[in-house]
Design a protein around this motif. Sequence first.
Motif: not given
Length: 211
Positions: A120-133, A150-156
């Motif tokens: 869950l922590e990893v996915m939250a980190r992905f959301v943060h990084v993708l948000t910035e990108t 958030g939507l993109l990471v939910s697919i991942h």
Amino acid sequence: MGLREAKKLRTRQEIADRAMQLFAQQGFEGVTVAEVALAAGVSEKTVYNYFPTKEDLFFDEVPAREAALVATITGRRQGESILEALRRLQAAECPRLSSSGFATFARIIEESTALQAKELEVMARFVHVLTETLQAELAIDERDARIAAGLLVSIHRQLFRTARKQALVGKHGPSATRRLRADLDRAYHLLEHGLGELERPSKDLDSIHVA
């Protein structure tokens, strides 16, 4: 890459490989960082220099996955949308997630609440990084970037969870890969065309073909 950097990468990989072998044999909870250090022929301090926590030893590929997400967006092909680029990246991962060896990885996670929390922590980190990108790449505001991320990471995450479920019941190989890619296609279809698609009659949904 210089010799020093190459040596550091080899050391990091050796530690991660030895850790995974121990986790597979004894379970995540049954292995200590000291045992990993001994197996890798390094000090416990050295292990922590590369991996801040024991959970990071298991999820050793996360930095590379994070970098790949960013690179796929910022370096996407001319005329390719962000959705298309990310779908291409994740589709390429399906054979690996459908391999017989992935079952060991899935089993270790399934048996460890610590690893499930770390996921869950990893996915939250992905959301943060993708948000910035996304915010930088598309020049959109932070709110919209965060919603999209958030939507993109939910697919991942769903792809990863489905792969684990398949692996744990012994489904692997080409048929498992096709199932993962079909699920991925459906997820991106919904994301691209809107959740209103969910209200269409099932017979209409069966006729949808996503290339």
